[in-house]
Design an enzyme around this catalytic site. Sequence first.
Site, PDB file in Angstrom:
ATOM      1  N   ARG A  43     -22.702   4.192  12.948  1.00  0.00           N
ATOM      2  CA  ARG A  43     -22.069   3.410  11.860  1.00  0.00           C
ATOM      3  C   ARG A  43     -21.125   4.321  11.054  1.00  0.00           C
ATOM      4  O   ARG A  43     -20.055   3.905  10.628  1.00  0.00           O
ATOM      5  CB  ARG A  43     -23.119   2.814  10.917  1.00  0.00           C
ATOM      6  CG  ARG A  43     -24.048   1.783  11.531  1.00  0.00           C
ATOM      7  CD  ARG A  43     -23.437   0.441  11.794  1.00  0.00           C
ATOM      8  NE  ARG A  43     -23.007  -0.298  10.635  1.00  0.00           N
ATOM      9  CZ  ARG A  43     -22.657  -1.588  10.677  1.00  0.00           C
ATOM     10  NH1 ARG A  43     -22.698  -2.266  11.818  1.00  0.00           N
ATOM     11  NH2 ARG A  43     -22.238  -2.215   9.604  1.00  0.00           N
ATOM     12  N   THR A  76     -17.311  -2.279   7.686  1.00  0.00           N
ATOM     13  CA  THR A  76     -16.840  -3.474   8.397  1.00  0.00           C
ATOM     14  C   THR A  76     -15.358  -3.775   8.168  1.00  0.00           C
ATOM     15  O   THR A  76     -14.621  -4.033   9.120  1.00  0.00           O
ATOM     16  CB  THR A  76     -17.657  -4.705   7.912  1.00  0.00           C
ATOM     17  OG1 THR A  76     -19.037  -4.407   8.057  1.00  0.00           O
ATOM     18  CG2 THR A  76     -17.301  -5.950   8.694  1.00  0.00           C
ATOM     19  N   ARG A 104     -12.532   2.569  12.351  1.00  0.00           N
ATOM     20  CA  ARG A 104     -11.918   1.398  11.717  1.00  0.00           C
ATOM     21  C   ARG A 104     -10.841   1.818  10.721  1.00  0.00           C
ATOM     22  O   ARG A 104      -9.827   1.150  10.564  1.00  0.00           O
ATOM     23  CB  ARG A 104     -12.999   0.553  11.062  1.00  0.00           C
ATOM     24  CG  ARG A 104     -13.863  -0.189  12.093  1.00  0.00           C
ATOM     25  CD  ARG A 104     -15.184  -0.660  11.515  1.00  0.00           C
ATOM     26  NE  ARG A 104     -15.878  -1.605  12.370  1.00  0.00           N
ATOM     27  CZ  ARG A 104     -17.095  -2.075  12.129  1.00  0.00           C
ATOM     28  NH1 ARG A 104     -17.769  -1.661  11.061  1.00  0.00           N
ATOM     29  NH2 ARG A 104     -17.657  -2.936  12.950  1.00  0.00           N
ATOM     30  N   HIS A 115     -17.912  -2.771  17.544  1.00  0.00           N
ATOM     31  CA  HIS A 115     -19.171  -3.283  17.006  1.00  0.00           C
ATOM     32  C   HIS A 115     -20.189  -2.150  17.103  1.00  0.00           C
ATOM     33  O   HIS A 115     -20.176  -1.389  18.075  1.00  0.00           O
ATOM     34  CB  HIS A 115     -19.689  -4.471  17.818  1.00  0.00           C
ATOM     35  CG  HIS A 115     -21.136  -4.763  17.513  1.00  0.00           C
ATOM     36  ND1 HIS A 115     -21.510  -5.478  16.403  1.00  0.00           N
ATOM     37  CD2 HIS A 115     -22.290  -4.369  18.134  1.00  0.00           C
ATOM     38  CE1 HIS A 115     -22.837  -5.536  16.359  1.00  0.00           C
ATOM     39  NE2 HIS A 115     -23.335  -4.874  17.400  1.00  0.00           N
TER      40      HIS A 115
HETATM   41  P1  ADP Z   1     -20.420  -5.104  11.166  1.00  0.00           P
HETATM   42  O1  ADP Z   1     -19.614  -5.383  12.414  1.00  0.00           O
HETATM   43  O2  ADP Z   1     -19.851  -3.932  10.406  1.00  0.00           O
HETATM   44  O3  ADP Z   1     -21.885  -4.973  11.415  1.00  0.00           O
HETATM   45  P2  ADP Z   1     -20.962  -7.767  10.118  1.00  0.00           P
HETATM   46  O4  ADP Z   1     -22.166  -7.777  10.997  1.00  0.00           O
HETATM   47  O5  ADP Z   1     -21.126  -8.100   8.680  1.00  0.00           O
HETATM   48  O6  ADP Z   1     -20.218  -6.358  10.188  1.00  0.00           O
HETATM   49  O7  ADP Z   1     -19.865  -8.768  10.691  1.00  0.00           O
HETATM   50  C1  ADP Z   1     -19.638  -8.863  12.067  1.00  0.00           C
HETATM   51  C2  ADP Z   1     -18.157  -8.925  12.353  1.00  0.00           C
HETATM   52  O8  ADP Z   1     -17.613 -10.127  11.799  1.00  0.00           O
HETATM   53  C3  ADP Z   1     -17.306  -7.825  11.744  1.00  0.00           C
HETATM   54  O9  ADP Z   1     -17.307  -6.653  12.497  1.00  0.00           O
HETATM   55  C4  ADP Z   1     -15.950  -8.482  11.700  1.00  0.00           C
HETATM   56  O10 ADP Z   1     -15.297  -8.427  12.958  1.00  0.00           O
HETATM   57  C5  ADP Z   1     -16.287  -9.924  11.418  1.00  0.00           C
HETATM   58  N1  ADP Z   1     -16.234 -10.280  10.001  1.00  0.00           N
HETATM   59  C6  ADP Z   1     -17.057  -9.861   9.033  1.00  0.00           C
HETATM   60  N2  ADP Z   1     -16.745 -10.443   7.857  1.00  0.00           N
HETATM   61  C7  ADP Z   1     -15.703 -11.263   8.101  1.00  0.00           C
HETATM   62  C8  ADP Z   1     -14.916 -12.145   7.312  1.00  0.00           C
HETATM   63  N3  ADP Z   1     -15.134 -12.268   6.036  1.00  0.00           N
HETATM   64  N4  ADP Z   1     -13.932 -12.844   7.885  1.00  0.00           N
HETATM   65  C9  ADP Z   1     -13.713 -12.708   9.185  1.00  0.00           C
HETATM   66  N5  ADP Z   1     -14.389 -11.893   9.983  1.00  0.00           N
HETATM   67  C10 ADP Z   1     -15.385 -11.165   9.471  1.00  0.00           C
HETATM   68 MG    MG Z   2     -23.319  -6.336  11.971  1.00  0.00          MG
END
Ligand code: ADP
Ligand code: MG
Length: 193
Positions: free
Chosen positions: A132, A138, A149, A172
């Site tokens: 991470r 994110t 990122r 991811h």
């Molecule tokens: P991460 O990938 O950092 O674990 P999350 O699990 O919160 O983040 O979200 C999954 C994925 O959804 C993110 O990597 C991103 O591609 C997308 N995402 C997150 N928040 C949003 C948002 N508000 N609008 C559109 N896409 C989003």
């Molecule tokens: Mg996630």
Amino acid sequence: MAEKRKAAAQEAPSIERTLVIVKPDGVERHLVGEVIRRMENTGLKIEAMKMVTASRELMDRHYAGGLEWCKGVGEKTKKNYAQYGLDIVKELGTDDDTKIGKMVKEWLIDYISAGPSVAMILSGNHAVDNVRRVCGPTLPLVAPPGSIRGDFALDSADYANRDKRAVKNIVHASGNLEEAKAEIALWFPEFRQ
Ligand code: ADP
Ligand code: MG
């Protein structure tokens, strides 16, 4: 070798496995090698890797966190909109965290099932958190330079949501150990954890 690693994992509970996926935008932009290099630079070990086009069903199961997950994503989205003085109700039709999260989930499924991804299992000391750290937060807008990122993406929730799509952020990475176990089982059913 496998026995040795197993014994090491029993001795040190911080030895973990996690899942990393180079999402379709990362593959399209020829960033697979870059992601692998940065992961290997940490000292983590690649235990398995493959290129796959995820089905909508796979993605639905991948983001199976349910209401809790949707709520978390909704909260992050709201913060992003507020930071830029945007009216989330006007833009998305609601300010309910869970409803926003559900919308995002649909866009995410569209995004990741749209083309090939490269999935890999990484293992080593605190693999989940270390991966991470290398990926960055994110939302690319707040991901610092030096993170994947932060270096290769500039998308934001408000910008992406205008086009009814997910934030493109190259990679991811499993969010915690529990997610890692479930995601590895889903993407690598042939891998014995
Ligand atoms: P991460 O990938 O950092 O674990 P999350 O699990 O919160 O983040 O979200 C999954 C994925 O959804 C993110 O990597 C991103 O591609 C997308 N995402 C997150 N928040 C949003 C948002 N508000 N609008 C559109 N896409 C989003
Ligand atoms: Mg996630």
